[in-house]
Design an enzyme around this catalytic site. Sequence first.
Site, PDB file in Angstrom:
ATOM      1  N   HIS A   1      -3.670 -11.693   7.540  1.00  0.00           N
ATOM      2  CA  HIS A   1      -2.505 -12.479   7.125  1.00  0.00           C
ATOM      3  C   HIS A   1      -2.690 -13.919   7.591  1.00  0.00           C
ATOM      4  O   HIS A   1      -3.112 -14.149   8.730  1.00  0.00           O
ATOM      5  CB  HIS A   1      -1.226 -11.879   7.725  1.00  0.00           C
ATOM      6  CG  HIS A   1       0.008 -12.545   7.222  1.00  0.00           C
ATOM      7  ND1 HIS A   1       0.499 -12.299   5.961  1.00  0.00           N
ATOM      8  CD2 HIS A   1       0.823 -13.463   7.781  1.00  0.00           C
ATOM      9  CE1 HIS A   1       1.581 -13.051   5.783  1.00  0.00           C
ATOM     10  NE2 HIS A   1       1.793 -13.760   6.873  1.00  0.00           N
TER      11      HIS A   1
ATOM     12  N   ILE B   1       0.841  -1.193   0.000  1.00  0.00           N
ATOM     13  CA  ILE B   1       0.000   0.000   0.000  1.00  0.00           C
ATOM     14  C   ILE B   1       0.882   1.251   0.000  1.00  0.00           C
ATOM     15  O   ILE B   1       1.773   1.389   0.843  1.00  0.00           O
ATOM     16  CB  ILE B   1      -0.926  -0.001   1.234  1.00  0.00           C
ATOM     17  CG1 ILE B   1      -1.785  -1.267   1.256  1.00  0.00           C
ATOM     18  CG2 ILE B   1      -1.789   1.255   1.270  1.00  0.00           C
ATOM     19  CD1 ILE B   1      -2.693  -1.448   0.055  1.00  0.00           C
TER      20      ILE B   1
END
Length: 190
Positions: A103, A87
């Site tokens: 995750h 990002i």
Amino acid sequence: MKRIAIFASGSGTNAENIIKHFQSTENVTVSKVYCNKKDAGVFDRCKQLNVPCVWFSKEAFLHSSRVLHDVQLHADFIVLAGFLWKIPANFIDAFPKKMVNIHPALLPKYGGKGMYGMHVHRAVKENNESETGITIHYVNEHYDEGAIIFQAKTAVDPTDSPEDIANKIHTLEYKHFPEVIEKTIILNQD
């Protein structure tokens, strides 16, 4: 009404699960899904759920403000659900503590660039881990290093294949991710 933008890169099972969860809530909705792969399965899932899903290029994401401006028009909160690109800083600055990622491991183990999906599950198996799990965390400027919001664990049996581990992780994701997103949005209301 708080609006969520989901970023996805793949089949969209987590995005679908999140959308369905928020269809039954009054205070939060998934307003739009953004995807960086033209042929990703998430497009079909969004179409079936009547949620707009748009493709964007790497150029538009990393080297212009086009994607960010569109997200700012449609969302108050960003969820990364199987989104594989790092990002950029302009997104992190625009959505402080309003962007989360999931995750498929117990961070800080098995995190970082290139550690996603089956890469993680194979590493867990190869290292003979007795447990693994999911981590939901805020997004910062580094892969998988944002503050941890929530973790859930599952046992890894010596006979488990990487595919078996993946199935256990998916079960945890589907169970916990929407609820943790909802609680995080409530905690971070302006």
